[in-house]
Enzyme design. Structure first.
Site, PDB file in Angstrom:
ATOM      1  N   PRO A 156      39.720  25.869  46.671  1.00 27.02           N
ATOM      2  CA  PRO A 156      39.325  26.846  47.685  1.00 27.02           C
ATOM      3  C   PRO A 156      40.571  27.549  48.229  1.00 27.02           C
ATOM      4  O   PRO A 156      41.576  26.897  48.520  1.00 27.02           O
ATOM      5  CB  PRO A 156      38.664  26.001  48.774  1.00 27.02           C
ATOM      6  CG  PRO A 156      38.362  24.700  48.141  1.00 27.02           C
ATOM      7  CD  PRO A 156      39.351  24.512  47.037  1.00 27.02           C
ATOM      8  N   HIS A 157      40.501  28.871  48.344  1.00 24.07           N
ATOM      9  CA  HIS A 157      41.654  29.627  48.807  1.00 24.07           C
ATOM     10  C   HIS A 157      41.180  30.873  49.545  1.00 24.07           C
ATOM     11  O   HIS A 157      40.088  31.386  49.290  1.00 24.07           O
ATOM     12  CB  HIS A 157      42.554  30.020  47.632  1.00 24.07           C
ATOM     13  CG  HIS A 157      41.833  30.776  46.564  1.00 24.07           C
ATOM     14  ND1 HIS A 157      41.037  30.150  45.617  1.00 24.07           N
ATOM     15  CD2 HIS A 157      41.749  32.093  46.306  1.00 24.07           C
ATOM     16  CE1 HIS A 157      40.525  31.056  44.817  1.00 24.07           C
ATOM     17  NE2 HIS A 157      40.929  32.240  45.208  1.00 24.07           N
TER      18      HIS A 157
END
Length: 188
Positions: free
Chosen positions: A98-99
């Site tokens: 996740p970013h």
């Protein structure tokens, strides 16, 4: 990317039930060699975290990262959740990255989280996620730097030995040392 799931998920999950969650900010004293992203050393490691689903995992990650840096976690969570809704950040073989881009930071912030129970991140290979690398980058930062950081983390995640060491780490310090040692070997 060729990732291989080196450690049986069922064995790892059974072993984790016997350990309490470990949440520790980790500082590594030796700097990385020039040319490799410093963010491959997460500022925080959370092991055996009891989180029921992806949304709660992202909430927990945003809270942990932002509180450690004096930031409001709500915008970070919203950015992570929006990104996840565009498409899964799972890359396969039990790994999710996740970013998101957020305001208020000058350098990337990163957290490695190992959930207590594998969770469905809608991975392309259909496998449940057991390793979550959360990355927040500056909103006004270089898109190329962001992509290079994601590629560097994906490269680390493709190493069977590193994944196995992170899976069996009993403490945040052991996980940090495994990643630090891997980085040292791969920056020469």
């Amino acid at each position: 990317m060729n990732l291989f799931f080196a450690v049986s998920r069922s064995l790892r999950l059974n072993a984790m039930h016997e350990r309490p969650a470990t949440v520790v900010p980790v500082q590594i004293s030796e700097p990385l060699p020039v040319g490799k992203p410093l963010a491959l050393q997460p500022q925080q490691f959370e092991l055996d975290v009891d989180i029921p689903d992806v949304k709660r995992a992202l909430e927990r990650a945003a809270e942990a990262i932002c509180r450690a840096h004096g930031l409001d976690p709500a915008p970070a969570f919203r950015a992570l959740w929006r990104r996840e809704q565009i498409g899964s950040t799972a890359i396969g073989h039990g790994v999710a990255l996740p970013h998101a881009r957020i305001s208020g930071i000058a350098e990337p912030l990163m957290l490695y989280m190992r959930p207590k129970y594998a969770m469905d991140f809608n991975a392309p290979d259909g496998r449940l996620v057991t390793r979550i690398w959360v990355i927040l980058v500056p909103a006004d930062g270089s898109p190329e730097d962001h992509l290079n950081l994601l590629a560097a983390v994906a490269e680390a995640c493709s190493d069977d030995g590193l994944r196995a060491q992170l899976d069996v780490a009993r403490t945040a310090e052991e996980a940090a040392k495994a990643l630090h040692n891997w980085t040292q070997r791969h920056t020469a």
